[in-house]
Design a protein around this motif. Structure first.
Motif, mmCIF file in Angstrom:
data_model
loop_
_atom_site.group_PDB
_atom_site.id
_atom_site.type_symbol
_atom_site.label_atom_id
_atom_site.label_comp_id
_atom_site.label_asym_id
_atom_site.label_seq_id
_atom_site.Cartn_x
_atom_site.Cartn_y
_atom_site.Cartn_z
ATOM 1 N N ALA A 1 0.840 -1.200 0.000
ATOM 2 C CA ALA A 1 0.000 0.000 0.000
ATOM 3 C C ALA A 1 0.873 1.247 0.000
ATOM 4 C CB ALA A 1 -0.910 0.001 1.216
ATOM 5 N N THR A 2 0.491 2.210 -0.802
ATOM 6 C CA THR A 2 1.276 3.441 -0.912
ATOM 7 C C THR A 2 0.421 4.665 -0.618
ATOM 8 O OG1 THR A 2 0.815 3.511 -3.281
ATOM 9 C CG2 THR A 2 2.860 2.448 -2.590
ATOM 10 N N ASN A 3 -0.595 4.498 0.188
ATOM 11 C CA ASN A 3 -1.494 5.612 0.470
ATOM 12 C C ASN A 3 -1.408 6.062 1.920
ATOM 13 O OD1 ASN A 3 -2.577 3.307 1.507
ATOM 14 N ND2 ASN A 3 -4.674 3.686 0.818
ATOM 15 N N ILE A 4 -0.248 5.894 2.535
ATOM 16 C CA ILE A 4 -0.060 6.324 3.915
ATOM 17 C C ILE A 4 0.359 7.789 3.907
ATOM 18 C CG2 ILE A 4 1.170 5.897 6.066
ATOM 19 C CD1 ILE A 4 1.638 3.048 5.143
ATOM 20 N N LYS A 5 -0.327 8.602 4.667
ATOM 21 C CA LYS A 5 -0.049 10.030 4.710
ATOM 22 C C LYS A 5 0.867 10.349 5.884
ATOM 23 C CE LYS A 5 -4.714 10.726 2.937
ATOM 24 N NZ LYS A 5 -6.059 11.267 3.216
ATOM 25 N N LEU A 6 1.547 11.480 5.784
ATOM 26 C CA LEU A 6 2.468 11.861 6.849
ATOM 27 C C LEU A 6 1.730 12.105 8.159
ATOM 28 C CD1 LEU A 6 5.343 12.563 7.723
ATOM 29 C CD2 LEU A 6 4.916 14.914 6.991
ATOM 30 N N CYS A 7 0.532 12.668 8.092
ATOM 31 C CA CYS A 7 -0.215 12.906 9.329
ATOM 32 C C CYS A 7 -0.545 11.593 10.032
ATOM 33 C CB CYS A 7 -1.482 13.703 9.041
ATOM 34 S SG CYS A 7 -2.687 12.857 7.993
ATOM 35 N N GLU A 8 -0.780 10.532 9.266
ATOM 36 C CA GLU A 8 -1.037 9.232 9.885
ATOM 37 C C GLU A 8 0.227 8.677 10.537
ATOM 38 O OE1 GLU A 8 -4.516 7.898 6.692
ATOM 39 O OE2 GLU A 8 -2.485 7.079 6.545
ATOM 40 N N TYR A 9 1.365 8.858 9.870
ATOM 41 C CA TYR A 9 2.631 8.481 10.494
ATOM 42 C C TYR A 9 2.837 9.266 11.789
ATOM 43 C CZ TYR A 9 4.964 5.460 7.058
ATOM 44 O OH TYR A 9 5.338 4.405 6.269
#
Length: 295
Positions: free
Chosen positions: A184-192
């Motif tokens: 998956a490549t839809n991880i956002k920085l805010c989620e990190y």
């Protein structure tokens, strides 16, 4: 086309190295010895007309001798997988994987065109005009090699030879399996930032929140990405102007320096996003879908 690009890049670089050696010996560049002048009319127009006729004849004969049957009629119920743009647009299609469509399809192409138009006004170096050189144009030469060959041509090659079904990445000899499992490549920085690093839930915007409250929650949610973006586009150029690029800043002046450095940082943002996407599966640094803004 790739071979021609490599050949003419080598040819121009070889001529530049030869000129640099002549200049170091106190001689003029090779182009200084060219005294013959070629007029646009009729010389250049005549040559181009003959070349166009020859190219047309070659293409017509080639098309008659080599069969190139059309594919079956288009079926609106079946979409080709992958659906690729023409090769000269594959760089833009590849950028869609790393940026929002508005950024990859509108902002970045516009900046590329404006940046190319601004080169004569941004470059204060009077040397190297009318002849090939590397020593007198090291910065421009490096930017060309990195921006055009290292980025744009690389994106076209990746999109042409290494993208298969579902726009997945395939090696040169890897079978094009449409069922290949991709990370998956839809991880956002805010989620990190909130979920992984702080161990907290990502702030959500309540449906009943008003305009200012909604904006405040969004800015708080994207605080990490906004801080990083501000540091990249504001703090970093200011620091470079006082350290590594101090001479360039003094030679160019404030306005030209900031335009140049912002264009360069926008160009460097592409390989940075590519590396973050490949290594950390990061999609957006700043993601504000409420206002259709993603970076």
């Amino acid at each position: 086309m790739v071979y021609l690009l490599a050949f003419f890049t080598w040819l121009g670089t070889a001529q530049a190295v030869r000129n640099d050696e002549r200049l170091r010996r106190g001689q003029g560049p090779v182009e200084a010895g060219f005294t013959d002048k070629v007029l646009v009319w009729p010389d250049v127009v005549y040559i181009e007309l003959i070349g166009a006729i020859v190219a047309t004849v070659v293409l017509v004969v080639w098309s008659l001798l080599i069969p190139a049957p059309l594919e079956e009629p288009a079926n609106p119920a079946v979409t080709p997988n992958p659906s690729k743009a023409p090769w000269y647009f594959l760089g833009l299609q590849e950028m869609l994987l790393y940026f929002d469509p508005a950024v990859a399809g509108v902002v970045l192409p516009a900046l590329i065109i404006l940046g190319l138009m601004a080169i004569p006004y941004l470059d204060p170096n009077p040397r190297g005009s009318g002849y090939y050189t590397v020593d007198q144009r090291r910065f421009g030469w490096a930017v060309f090699l990195f921006g055009f060959l290292g980025l744009w041509i690389l994106l076209i090659l990746i999109g042409t030879f290494m993208r298969g079904p579902n726009w997945s990445f395939f090696g040169p000899y890897e079978p094009r399996d449409p069922h290949k499992i991709a990370a998956a490549t839809n991880i956002k920085l805010c989620e990190y930032f909130w979920a992984v690093w702080l161990g907290r839930g990502v702030p959500r915007v309540p449906p009943e929140s008003g305009g200012l409250q909604k904006l405040g929650i969004i800015l708080w949610r994207e605080i990490a990405g906004l801080t990083l973006t501000c540091a990249y586009f504001v703090v970093l150029p200011a620091v470079l102007a006082r350290t590594a690029l101090r001479r360039m800043r003094q030679a160019m002046g404030r306005a030209r320096y900031w335009v140049m450095i912002l264009l360069l940082l926008m160009m460097l943002m592409l390989p940075l996003k590519m590396i973050l996407n490949w290594t950390a599966h990061l999609s957006y640094i700043v993601s504000i879908p409420e206002y259709s803004f993603n970076l």
